[in-house]
Design a protein around this motif. Structure first.
Motif, PDB file in Angstrom:
ATOM      1  N   ILE A 131       0.832  -1.209   0.000  1.00 10.51           N
ATOM      2  CA  ILE A 131       0.000   0.000   0.000  1.00 10.51           C
ATOM      3  C   ILE A 131       0.867   1.260   0.000  1.00 10.51           C
ATOM      4  O   ILE A 131       0.639   2.205  -0.762  1.00 10.51           O
ATOM      5  CB  ILE A 131      -0.920   0.003   1.242  1.00 10.51           C
ATOM      6  CG1 ILE A 131      -2.122  -0.895   1.005  1.00 10.51           C
ATOM      7  CG2 ILE A 131      -1.392   1.399   1.569  1.00 10.51           C
ATOM      8  CD1 ILE A 131      -3.200  -0.294   0.175  1.00 10.51           C
ATOM      9  N   TRP A 255      -6.579   1.191  -0.314  1.00  2.58           N
ATOM     10  CA  TRP A 255      -6.796  -0.061   0.411  1.00  2.58           C
ATOM     11  C   TRP A 255      -7.791  -0.955  -0.314  1.00  2.58           C
ATOM     12  O   TRP A 255      -7.675  -2.178  -0.288  1.00  2.58           O
ATOM     13  CB  TRP A 255      -7.297   0.237   1.828  1.00  2.58           C
ATOM     14  CG  TRP A 255      -6.198   0.418   2.822  1.00  2.58           C
ATOM     15  CD1 TRP A 255      -5.693   1.595   3.263  1.00  2.58           C
ATOM     16  CD2 TRP A 255      -5.452  -0.600   3.488  1.00  2.58           C
ATOM     17  NE1 TRP A 255      -4.681   1.368   4.162  1.00  2.58           N
ATOM     18  CE2 TRP A 255      -4.522   0.036   4.328  1.00  2.58           C
ATOM     19  CE3 TRP A 255      -5.497  -1.992   3.458  1.00  2.58           C
ATOM     20  CZ2 TRP A 255      -3.629  -0.680   5.127  1.00  2.58           C
ATOM     21  CZ3 TRP A 255      -4.600  -2.709   4.255  1.00  2.58           C
ATOM     22  CH2 TRP A 255      -3.690  -2.055   5.081  1.00  2.58           C
ATOM     23  N   LEU A 258      -6.126  -2.969  -2.844  1.00  2.00           N
ATOM     24  CA  LEU A 258      -5.165  -3.950  -2.338  1.00  2.00           C
ATOM     25  C   LEU A 258      -5.714  -5.371  -2.469  1.00  2.00           C
ATOM     26  O   LEU A 258      -4.992  -6.295  -2.854  1.00  2.00           O
ATOM     27  CB  LEU A 258      -4.842  -3.644  -0.871  1.00  2.00           C
ATOM     28  CG  LEU A 258      -3.950  -4.673  -0.190  1.00  2.00           C
ATOM     29  CD1 LEU A 258      -2.525  -4.555  -0.708  1.00  2.00           C
ATOM     30  CD2 LEU A 258      -3.974  -4.503   1.314  1.00  2.00           C
TER      31      LEU A 258
END
Length: 346
Positions: A131, A255, A258
């Motif tokens: 990230i 996120w 991800l």
């Protein structure tokens, strides 16, 4: 009337009421989850077998549908056999809050099933590194470009049509291409986060820059600011707090990419952990890992908000770290003089 103070149009609540509502924003979904988990009258579509009786294909601990449980018991009773007994239960994919809380602790203390598998904290750390790299690369490219596009219409008209087109292309569609170019390690994962974040980031920052109050520009021009000086002394300080807020929002966006990125190439990180636990049907750990992502994201955002309130003191009207240090280490007479000045006038 106290009740009316919660419902005033375009008026913010006082800090105490805000804190109460913020606490309830967590309590309400948790209470709903607890009601569904602990109240059989609400929703328990299965029966957990506690004693199989004379029904051979029932095993203690099995989950069966209520209808099937009733039919098998009726057949057993018709044949004068011992019926099974059980308690209402939810499906295995919906564990109770206390089971998830236990898994939350055990996930960090229980070794992985295989010796070469990473621990949960190792998977989390791996995801955080992906990230950070993805968001850092995206920000290094998008922030200066977005500011330039928002400031100079020439660059906005030159770039925004293509960016508007590209941002509708789903980042996972580039997964195979990213693997072909960057291999199967973390490179394609970082690339997907960059592709998914960069174009949204550029447009958002460009839009934020365009919203700078024109009165500030006109006032600075009246005082003689021009060109690069106007850009660095007026435009940049004017938009930095709002860009910082945009970056906090976009970090949450990164996120979400991800989970998609980590299934590309070698499965690693927290997504690998979630998939493994789902494969073993340990859904308590799946929920614990998902909640963990939320806690990390929320904690990071709270920290960034606190940091922003001290970095951009002209927006938050708080004292910066430097001003606090100056007060502590300044000569006594300066400190005394400063303390005599009311905060709002300092």
């Amino acid at each position: 009337m106290a009740r009316a103070r919660y419902f005033v149009i375009w008026k913010d609540l006082d800090p105490r009421r805000r804190r109460v509502l913020q606490i309830f924003s967590f309590i309400i979904p948790l209470a709903f989850w607890a009601i569904v988990s602990y109240c059989p009258a609400v929703w328990h579509p299965l029966v957990r077998i506690t004693a199989s009786g004379d029904i051979g294909h029932f095993t203690v601990g099995d989950l069966v549908k209520k209808g099937a449980f009733a039919r098998e018991n009726a057949k057993a009773m018709a044949q004068h056999l011992m019926p099974a007994s059980g308690i209402p239960a939810n499906p295995i994919y919906l564990p109770a809050p206390h089971e998830v809380a236990i898994s939350f602790y055990k996930a960090f203390t229980t070794p992985p099933r295989l010796p070469d598998e990473p621990w949960l904290h190792e998977s989390l750390w791996h995801s955080i590194k992906v990230i950070v790299w993805g968001f850092l690369i995206s920000s290094l490219l998008a922030v200066p470009l977005g500011i330039i596009c928002g400031t100079y219409r020439f660059f906005a008209h030159l770039s925004e049509p293509f960016v508007e087109f590209f941002r509708y292309l789903p980042a996972p569609a580039f997964a195979a291409l990213a693997v072909a170019v960057l291999g199967i390690n973390d490179g394609p994962k970082v690339a997907i986060i960059v592709i998914g974040t960069f174009f949204q980031q550029l447009l958002m920052i460009s839009n934020t820059t365009q919203k700078l109050d024109p009165a500030l520009i006109e006032a600075a021009q009246t005082l003689g600011a021009r060109g690069f000086k106007l850009f660095t002394r007026v435009v940049i300080p004017g938009i930095l707090p709002d860009i910082y807020r945009d970056m906090r929002i976009l970090l949450g966006w990164a996120w979400t990419y991800l989970i998609v990125a980590e299934v590309v190439g070698n499965s690693t990180g927290i997504t690998w952990f979630i998939n493994q636990q789902a494969k073993y049907r340990i859904y308590d750990n799946v929920y614990a890992a998902i909640i963990m992502i939320g806690i990390i994201g929320l904690t990071t955002d709270i920290f960034l908000a606190w940091l922003g309130s001290h970095l951009f003191v002209w927006k938050s009207r708080k004292r910066s770290f430097l001003s606090r240090l100056r007060i502590v280490y300044a000569p006594t007479r300066v400190k005394s003089a400063y303390q005599q000045v009311p905060y709002d006038n300092a």
